[in-house]
Design an enzyme around this catalytic site. Structure first.
Site, PDB file in Angstrom:
ATOM      1  N   SER A  68       6.607   2.812   0.661  1.00  0.00           N
ATOM      2  CA  SER A  68       5.606   3.670   1.320  1.00  0.00           C
ATOM      3  C   SER A  68       6.540   4.567   2.350  1.00  0.00           C
ATOM      4  CB  SER A  68       4.726   2.891   2.232  1.00  0.00           C
ATOM      5  OG  SER A  68       3.698   2.404   1.271  1.00  0.00           O
ATOM      6  N   LYS A  71       6.387   8.110   2.120  1.00  0.00           N
ATOM      7  CA  LYS A  71       5.602   9.035   2.697  1.00  0.00           C
ATOM      8  C   LYS A  71       5.671   9.817   3.876  1.00  0.00           C
ATOM      9  CE  LYS A  71       2.511   5.357   0.856  1.00  0.00           C
ATOM     10  NZ  LYS A  71       1.323   4.312   1.115  1.00  0.00           N
ATOM     11  N   TYR A 195       3.520  10.195  -7.643  1.00  0.00           N
ATOM     12  CA  TYR A 195       3.299   9.074  -6.258  1.00  0.00           C
ATOM     13  C   TYR A 195       4.014   7.878  -6.817  1.00  0.00           C
ATOM     14  CZ  TYR A 195       1.275   5.767  -3.206  1.00  0.00           C
ATOM     15  OH  TYR A 195       1.012   4.968  -2.551  1.00  0.00           O
ATOM     16  N   TYR A 247      -0.175   0.666   8.457  1.00  0.00           N
ATOM     17  CA  TYR A 247      -1.463   0.211   8.258  1.00  0.00           C
ATOM     18  C   TYR A 247      -2.137  -0.478   9.025  1.00  0.00           C
ATOM     19  CZ  TYR A 247       1.495   0.551   3.904  1.00  0.00           C
ATOM     20  OH  TYR A 247       2.173   1.022   2.942  1.00  0.00           O
ATOM     21  N   VAL A 265       6.320  -1.687   1.355  1.00  0.00           N
ATOM     22  CA  VAL A 265       6.173  -3.087   0.800  1.00  0.00           C
ATOM     23  C   VAL A 265       7.429  -3.349   0.364  1.00  0.00           C
ATOM     24  CG1 VAL A 265       3.601  -3.017   0.597  1.00  0.00           C
ATOM     25  CG2 VAL A 265       5.038  -2.432  -1.430  1.00  0.00           C
TER      26      VAL A 265
END
Lengths: 313, 313, 313, 313
Positions: A68, A71, A195, A247, A265
């Protein structure tokens, strides 16, 4: 608060030593089968300050799956492509939910809360994909990271990408759900393909910290002099990292560490000390919220020691 | 980035002038009947920097109902009383929900997400109340604010307190709900009584900015030299203000303004520029998330102009 | 399918014997302290058919706390008072949630899903209360039950009422929440007082089965000849009992038993076999959904044996 | 209550006449593009009683897309294949949510609430598919309906199937979501393919009423003498139709009509009067809950007139 190169190097070295020894290491992510094989004893850290001085410790040059953390870079790219129109597709509020929750999408008619939860990052990927073939879009993302990290050897780990593509049903649910509300423009399978692949980019702490420098320095790499984005946009991306980057553990990360950061992760965290340093840490074991357990502790220690919290000395 | 007193004064004055003229003023809160009578044309601002220099504009000395801004001070008090044990009763994550939502309480067994949503502030109030009579607890809160603001004339607006006590059914629902999970120790009616009254404290921008100085300066008022809390606790309270201080508009406030801040439905906002200044603004009209519309715009302008964002220059 | 008195008596006797022996008895409700003291070995059953023949087994004459079964009778009363206007305050859809959930109230602006979840029954109680003193409203409810059961000795168990009043914070939350949306007309404390008291009415299986006869026979007690409500209204109340009478176990009760029924956390169930019989069972142990464990099994056995399912022979 | 053939025929004829004239017709479903083209003025009804007498009115022989009504037959098939093991994959409680909600799946770890919401029907389809090719599974479902309706001319409307396959992103989200929890065994695309196709079966009211006879008559077609399922299973399927057959309008359908029934967004409803009749109605306009507006009114009128409510005369 300024520091000498020796002070920073010593701090980083001592943190790396402490982290290698700690028995509490969290649990390696097992929901992407390929990630479950990583050795939980790994730990790496790299810090680059304003003068471009690099301090590293542990496995700072070992590549890991950034997941992530990508991102942050796709958000940067998408803002460069469509500007503030991006915010029609994705919000910028903390979600108060786990990274892969679908509940909020139902309540808010397919608009993800922010670009750093999975749904939001899929929507951002869809924006980058528009008008391109998946291969081209992916190439653009990869080249952007190679440029930022000044390292053309960075590649996608195809085994990780394939592993997630085979098992990423939750993300497929999120994408189809957004598609049902018209939030995605491209075929779901294309958007998901891009993605899964950009999440599977492998980088080392040194490469990540290099790539993140523009966020610490008003949108510009202070060493190369390259301007990536405006100072205002850099501040704004940092703000989103602070409120949404971990998160449902974002509040806790802000409380303990006090720096904008984005976790993956794979166990990596990219953190930004505005005006001071770009920092990358890596330890594969995760806490309950899905963030690197030792990575967070290392950053907490470093920030306190260097006086780098954005919330005061 | 340092500034001269003249620069700050000019910035504040010009912002106050601009805000008085703007036609877009938001909507005055109407769910507490007594607040609905406030004139939407009011605007005030007060800024106090490290040297204790005060710059004011507009209605900087007019008292208004601080409402949820009191939650910053009750959090400070409760942490002083029970330390980190407070976090057994309340979380510190953004809620992703409006300020008075009860949904999350059901999912998380009565533990509110953070001390700045209503449920969380009621739980914090219950901690302060424990072992005391409501009147004593309320006296302690009021004296703490008088001490911080160096002004013993600060009082509770009894009409506002009574108005909320008559109509605060949503808060009564939240309190009873937490009580059913054992999160509150005291009789619901006592805890709510103290809560409604400390939200009804009336202060001016000047008083609020004075009271907030310790958060901008490592827990210490740099002018009087009084230490209120430790530097670490000040950073942590700032972190919670940043991630949770504006309800479901916290992400947007961080994105636009880039400072820790806490809003109240009376139209006030207390903002903190760590190491630089304590700032209070007031404009009664609210945006959709329940935060002062012009107050946020004024802070955005001030922060950009002074280069005070915590997310980079 | 018709039956002889002997067949019914034998069936009821054998069921009572079987139920007294079974080791699996569920768990007695402990969230109302006064109910937790009831002996889990109790079991009672009473069945009254069209001809008024009564078959009983076990503790059929022992009074128990009817709890939520009272909601059938308050619904009947409220419909008699305000007719279909009642449905502006409460829906008639299954909730898909536990009996005391508050989530749906937030989504649906304070309108409870149906009159048999707690929130809905509180709203119905508020309708009955309107224009009266709490004592009068409660008297009316009690006299209605005494009339239906043809037994003026039925009383409220004040210890149970007081126990719930001391501990019913969840219900207080629901009531305050509805009040915040304007769904309740009366002071929350009054409505809750009446609610807690009518739930604390104590009745035996024989009394309950007698009181329920009008629902099995087109709104009319076939023995006394008293018409309580119209045939259409009786059908409609039965329909609501079928879809909503067992909280989040209503689907399972319909699937297994196949009769309209309403349970209470005191362990009672009132069931209706339209055109055939009114049935009451009691066993204090509850299943996970809060319904009498052996009560449900007894009804399942009786229905199958007598061929009384409304869903076919 | 028994009736003559003439009484039933007259009732059906008059209802058909009334329904053809009514101006309030609901809105034709538009989320499956192919369904949006159906003429809202169509209305059909067919009733078959115990003696096999058929009464029809309006467009009783016009085929329409049965959509979710197919779920009754796939449930019957799946129970025949795996028995009560089916209930490990799907619940049998009303959902309290719209037909395509995904929220409950998150809370209940991928187990759909009942076999009649979309997620549940997809899980049931997956059970039927297991061990077969999609084409075989689909063939089996189609042949089952042809057998029940005694009409081998029944086919799948490929245009409707293709239309839904192109646009059914919400169902794809549900399927992927369940797959992520391991609730589906087969590839998502296969399960969805079979699901979209069996929903696209086209039948007339006469065919549907014929196919539903076994549910009204203890699992057996009283005319042909074929036993389809046991009497107990027929009762149980009827119970699920009553509590869950009309999505979030199931309570209202039970309240108004008082019969087990299953609706489809094509405007059809199959209803069962146990021991009396199998009934099919069709009118394409839907109400807010997605159920046929005039279909429900026609059934309400018929049930009242014939005294067929399962909740009493």
């Amino acid at each position: 608060m300024s520091h000498t190169a020796a002070e920073l190097e010593q701090a980083v070295r001592e943190i790396a030593e402490e982290m290698r020894e700690r028995p509490d290491r969290g649990a390696v992510a097992d929901y992407i089968p390929e990630l479950a094989t990583v050795d939980p004893r790994r730990f790496g850290i790299a810090v680059i300050d304003t003068q471009g001085r690099v301090a590293t410790g542990g496995d700072a040059d070992a590549p890991f799956s950034i997941q992530s953390i990508s991102k942050v870079f796709t958000l940067t790219l998408a803002l460069g492509m469509v500007g503030d129109r991006l915010w029609r597709r994705v919000g910028r509020e903390p979600s108060g939910s786990p990274f892969n929750s679908i509940v909020q999408l139902e309540r808010e008619r397919g608009i993800p809360r922010n670009p750093f939860i999975n749904a939001g990052a899929i929507a951002v990927t869809d924006v980058i994909l528009s008008g391109h073939q998946p291969r081209e879009a992916l190439g653009e993302i990869l080249r952007f990271l190679q440029f930022l990290a000044q390292d053309s050897s960075i590649v996608i780990d195809e085994a990780v990408a394939a592993s997630e593509q085979r098992t990423g049903f939750r993300n497929a649910a999120l994408a189809n759900y957004m598609k049902s509300f018209g939030v995605l423009d491209n075929p779901v399978v294309y958007t998901l393909g891009v993605y899964f692949h950009h999440c599977a980019i492998a980088m080392s702490c040194r490469q990540l910290a290099t790539a993140g420098q523009f966020l610490a320095h008003a949108g510009r790499n202070p060493v190369t002099g390259h301007t990536v984005i405006s100072a205002e946009r850099a501040r704004r991306i940092n703000a989103i990292m602070l409120t949404c980057g971990h998160y449902d553990g974002s509040g806790d990360f802000a409380y303990r560490v006090g720096l904008p950061g984005k976790s993956g992760v794979g166990g990596g965290i990219l953190a930004v000390a505005p005006g001071r340093a770009s920092i990358a840490v890596w330890s594969p074991g995760l806490d309950a919220a899905g963030n690197s357990h030792l990575g967070r502790i290392a950053l907490e220690t470093l920030t306190r020691r260097m006086g780098w919290s954005i919330f005061g000395v």
